[in-house]
Scaffold this motif. Structure first.
Motif, PDB file in Angstrom:
ATOM      1  N   ALA A 134       0.830  -1.208   0.000  1.00 14.38           N
ATOM      2  CA  ALA A 134       0.000   0.000   0.000  1.00 14.38           C
ATOM      3  C   ALA A 134       0.863   1.256   0.000  1.00 14.38           C
ATOM      4  CB  ALA A 134      -0.938  -0.018   1.206  1.00 14.38           C
ATOM      5  N   TRP A 135       1.900   1.266   0.835  1.00 12.48           N
ATOM      6  CA  TRP A 135       2.781   2.431   0.943  1.00 12.48           C
ATOM      7  C   TRP A 135       3.525   2.692  -0.365  1.00 12.48           C
ATOM      8  CZ3 TRP A 135       4.400   6.660   3.344  1.00 12.48           C
ATOM      9  CH2 TRP A 135       5.720   7.100   3.147  1.00 12.48           C
ATOM     10  N   LEU A 136       4.109   1.656  -0.946  1.00 10.33           N
ATOM     11  CA  LEU A 136       4.896   1.816  -2.163  1.00 10.33           C
ATOM     12  C   LEU A 136       4.025   2.149  -3.370  1.00 10.33           C
ATOM     13  CD1 LEU A 136       7.406  -1.131  -1.643  1.00 10.33           C
ATOM     14  CD2 LEU A 136       7.903   1.319  -1.460  1.00 10.33           C
ATOM     15  N   ALA A 137       2.792   1.646  -3.393  1.00  9.69           N
ATOM     16  CA  ALA A 137       1.883   2.001  -4.486  1.00  9.69           C
ATOM     17  C   ALA A 137       1.567   3.490  -4.445  1.00  9.69           C
ATOM     18  CB  ALA A 137       0.605   1.178  -4.388  1.00  9.69           C
ATOM     19  N   ARG A 138       1.347   4.016  -3.246  1.00  8.40           N
ATOM     20  CA  ARG A 138       0.951   5.414  -3.109  1.00  8.40           C
ATOM     21  C   ARG A 138       2.126   6.368  -3.303  1.00  8.40           C
ATOM     22  NH1 ARG A 138       0.522   8.663   1.417  1.00  8.40           N
ATOM     23  NH2 ARG A 138       0.819   6.912   2.848  1.00  8.40           N
ATOM     24  N   THR A 139       3.295   6.009  -2.786  1.00  7.61           N
ATOM     25  CA  THR A 139       4.417   6.942  -2.806  1.00  7.61           C
ATOM     26  C   THR A 139       5.397   6.715  -3.948  1.00  7.61           C
ATOM     27  OG1 THR A 139       5.738   5.537  -1.328  1.00  7.61           O
ATOM     28  CG2 THR A 139       4.291   7.191  -0.306  1.00  7.61           C
ATOM     29  N   ARG A 140       5.463   5.481  -4.480  1.00  4.14           N
ATOM     30  CA  ARG A 140       6.453   5.187  -5.510  1.00  4.14           C
ATOM     31  C   ARG A 140       5.849   4.631  -6.798  1.00  4.14           C
ATOM     32  NH1 ARG A 140       9.245   7.366  -6.290  1.00  4.14           N
ATOM     33  NH2 ARG A 140      11.121   6.214  -6.852  1.00  4.14           N
ATOM     34  N   GLY A 141       4.535   4.426  -6.821  1.00  3.89           N
ATOM     35  CA  GLY A 141       3.903   3.910  -8.030  1.00  3.89           C
ATOM     36  C   GLY A 141       4.212   2.458  -8.306  1.00  3.89           C
ATOM     37  N   VAL A 142       4.594   1.715  -7.285  1.00  4.05           N
ATOM     38  CA  VAL A 142       4.928   0.293  -7.453  1.00  4.05           C
ATOM     39  C   VAL A 142       3.647  -0.512  -7.622  1.00  4.05           C
ATOM     40  CG1 VAL A 142       5.863  -1.733  -6.254  1.00  4.05           C
ATOM     41  CG2 VAL A 142       7.128   0.437  -6.245  1.00  4.05           C
ATOM     42  N   ARG A 143       3.671  -1.468  -8.536  1.00  7.36           N
ATOM     43  CA  ARG A 143       2.526  -2.348  -8.779  1.00  7.36           C
ATOM     44  C   ARG A 143       2.875  -3.754  -8.294  1.00  7.36           C
ATOM     45  NH1 ARG A 143       1.999  -1.937 -14.970  1.00  7.36           N
ATOM     46  NH2 ARG A 143       0.467  -3.596 -14.636  1.00  7.36           N
ATOM     47  N   ALA A 265       7.967  16.126  -5.659  1.00  8.63           N
ATOM     48  CA  ALA A 265       7.796  14.689  -5.436  1.00  8.63           C
ATOM     49  C   ALA A 265       8.801  13.926  -6.300  1.00  8.63           C
ATOM     50  CB  ALA A 265       6.373  14.262  -5.786  1.00  8.63           C
ATOM     51  N   PRO A 266       9.351  12.826  -5.800  1.00  7.07           N
ATOM     52  CA  PRO A 266      10.300  12.056  -6.611  1.00  7.07           C
ATOM     53  C   PRO A 266       9.600  11.411  -7.801  1.00  7.07           C
ATOM     54  CG  PRO A 266       9.740  10.848  -4.619  1.00  7.07           C
ATOM     55  CD  PRO A 266       9.119  12.208  -4.483  1.00  7.07           C
ATOM     56  N   VAL A 267      10.372  11.126  -8.848  1.00  9.61           N
ATOM     57  CA  VAL A 267       9.811  10.412  -9.988  1.00  9.61           C
ATOM     58  C   VAL A 267       9.377   9.025  -9.533  1.00  9.61           C
ATOM     59  CG1 VAL A 267      11.206  11.660 -11.657  1.00  9.61           C
ATOM     60  CG2 VAL A 267      12.070   9.532 -10.685  1.00  9.61           C
ATOM     61  N   ALA A 268       8.367   8.494 -10.212  1.00  9.35           N
ATOM     62  CA  ALA A 268       7.857   7.175  -9.847  1.00  9.35           C
ATOM     63  C   ALA A 268       8.894   6.100 -10.145  1.00  9.35           C
ATOM     64  CB  ALA A 268       6.568   6.886 -10.612  1.00  9.35           C
ATOM     65  N   ALA A 269       8.767   5.000  -9.444  1.00  9.53           N
ATOM     66  CA  ALA A 269       9.671   3.871  -9.677  1.00  9.53           C
ATOM     67  C   ALA A 269       9.435   3.284 -11.067  1.00  9.53           C
ATOM     68  CB  ALA A 269       9.449   2.796  -8.616  1.00  9.53           C
ATOM     69  N   MET A 270      10.505   2.775 -11.669  1.00  9.47           N
ATOM     70  CA  MET A 270      10.377   2.133 -12.979  1.00  9.47           C
ATOM     71  C   MET A 270       9.545   0.864 -12.898  1.00  9.47           C
ATOM     72  SD  MET A 270      14.070   2.540 -14.834  1.00  9.47           S
ATOM     73  CE  MET A 270      13.366   1.823 -16.307  1.00  9.47           C
ATOM     74  N   GLN A 271       9.541   0.223 -11.739  1.00  9.27           N
ATOM     75  CA  GLN A 271       8.844  -1.053 -11.596  1.00  9.27           C
ATOM     76  C   GLN A 271       7.385  -0.946 -11.995  1.00  9.27           C
ATOM     77  OE1 GLN A 271       6.332  -2.021  -9.429  1.00  9.27           O
ATOM     78  NE2 GLN A 271       6.510  -4.251  -9.441  1.00  9.27           N
ATOM     79  N   GLY A 272       6.753   0.214 -11.712  1.00  6.78           N
ATOM     80  CA  GLY A 272       5.341   0.372 -12.040  1.00  6.78           C
ATOM     81  C   GLY A 272       5.057   0.321 -13.520  1.00  6.78           C
TER      82      GLY A 272
END
Length: 439
Positions: A134-143, A265-272
């Motif tokens: 939940a945290w990484l989806a909201r803050t880093r765009g991780v799926r 805000a930092p750029v989203a993670a590539m993983q998403g």
């Protein structure tokens, strides 16, 4: 043999020792006889049994642990004579949220079950994995789903597990950024994975030279490149994802300090953008403390079973209680509040160091975006940055020369970590560095 009984010392009479220990005298007699047979004691008429002169083993030479740590270039090892350790990667340990951690730990202990403290799932506590998703989806765009998360002992263990799986799959080499983390290269080399350098410029990793390596795996820090501090540009990100779309390609994304962005805000993670092509690594080492040894690895599902098996074989699973406490911090919002506080402090420290460098090293250029816990200072062309770092060290300031983190030739520089010191101490560090440059 340990020297607790000096040569010539008398051992107790066999009757007395037998009574003291509550055993038969025959047992003590046999024990003394064995000591005599092994040359450690001598039975002398009229004197009883005494320790012989040669019984003590010569002491082992003392290990110089501090020197060993420094030679490994560990950020937390401070040599003698250094009062300002500006090694990169050292967070503000004084800011650790002790009160919030204690509240969370008490809440966890109030409801923890016996099963929670057992061996459990080697991939991590379910509550933490769910909280991280939940945290990484909201803050880093991780799926990801909770079952995709593997909790590990920091990014270092995540890299170790990936190295083991890659080696088992026949991948003996990984492309890495250059300049890039010396520690990461050493970590992979320890596990038998060779690293091939790929140049980095103002826009991040150069994808053309990555193609030229012929390798299938690349490890990079796209949100805040270490050590240059640049962000992977949008066109480079697209090109890298296109490269990763090839068969058997894999991106290892080290998101080591993305929570510390000060201007936006930092750029989203590539993983998403490519969950089946990117293995995502993160930890609390830069947000809470490296000593927590808590991190996470979210890999493509096709390699998760192998990684889980490697984790189980390594340590059976990470410590349960810290996982549950971190999950509580995430759920309560205390973790996010802590990050907001730390970001404010770190921005002030970065600003102080920048101001000091402008005043005392006006000819130097600072690279990178307003983020992270370190700065890269490019030095005048022709400067030997290793020799310069040695001169800086003589002033009581420890910093990394950029050459330590290079495989390919490039401009000289100095990497300065600022998170662990107050603004006035950072101003003093900049003054000393400027003085060293003038000598």
């Amino acid at each position: 043999m340990a020297g607790r009984l000096a040569p010539g010392a008398r051992l107790p009479a066999t009757r007395l020792l037998a009574a003291e220990l509550g055993v038969s005298r025959g047992v003590v007699v046999q024990a003394y006889q064995r000591l005599t047979d092994e040359g450690l004691a001598d039975a002398r008429t009229g004197s009883g049994t005494v320790v012989v002169q040669d019984a003590a083993v010569p002491p082992r030479p003392a290990a110089d642990r501090r020197r060993t740590l420094h030679e490994l270039r560990l950020p937390l090892s401070t040599p003698d004579g250094i009062d300002l350790n500006l090694s990169p990667g050292v967070p503000d340990l004084a800011a650790f949220p002790r009160a919030a951690w204690l509240r969370a730990e008490r809440a966890v202990l109030d409801r923890v079950t016996s099963a929670d403290l057992g061996y459990g799932d080697p991939g991590g506590a379910p509550r933490l994995r769910a909280g991280l998703v939940a945290w990484l989806a909201r803050t880093r765009g991780v799926r990801a789903d909770a079952d995709d998360v593997l909790v590990c002992g920091g990014v270092a263990q995540g890299q170790t597990l990936l190295a083991q799986v890659l080696r088992a799959r026949g991948e003996a080499a990984v492309a890495v950024e250059d300049p890039g983390s010396r520690g990461t290269r050493d970590q992979l080399a320890h596990w038998g994975v060779r690293t091939e350098p790929v140049p980095v410029d103002e826009s991040g990793l150069l994808v053309g030279p990555l193609h030229a390596t012929g390798l299938n795996t690349v490890l990079l820090t796209p949100a805040h490149q270490f050590p240059t501090g640049v962000v992977l540009a949008p066109d480079r990100r697209r090109d890298l994802l296109a490269w990763a779309a090839g068969e058997h390609r894999l991106v290892l994304e080290d998101d080591y300090d993305a929570e510390h962005r000060y201007d936006r805000a930092p750029v989203a993670a590539m993983q998403g953008s490519a969950p089946e092509r990117v293995a995502y690594l993160g930890s609390v080492s830069k947000s809470l403390a490296p000593g927590m040894r808590l991190g996470w690895l979210i890999a493509p599902r096709g390699m998760q079973a192998e990684l889980l098996a490697a984790k189980h074989a390594s340590d059976l699973g990470s410590s349960a209680l810290p996982q549950l406490v971190l999950a509580e911090l995430l759920a309560s919002g205390d973790y996010e509040r802590h990050l907001r506080t730390v970001r404010t402090r770190q921005r002030a420290r970065r600003d102080a160091l920048l101001a000091g460098l402008r005043a005392h090293l006006p000819q130097a250029r600072v690279r990178g975006v307003a983020a992270g816990l370190h700065l890269l200072v490019e030095l005048p062309a022709g400067t030997d940055d290793v020799a310069f770092a040695d001169r800086v060290r003589e002033t009581g300031v420890l910093a990394h020369p950029l050459s330590w983190h290079r495989l390919l030739p490039g401009p000289p520089g100095l990497i300065l970590g600022y998170a662990a010191h107050s603004p006035d101490r950072l101003t003093e560090a900049a003054h000393r560095i400027g003085r060293a440059l003038q000598t």
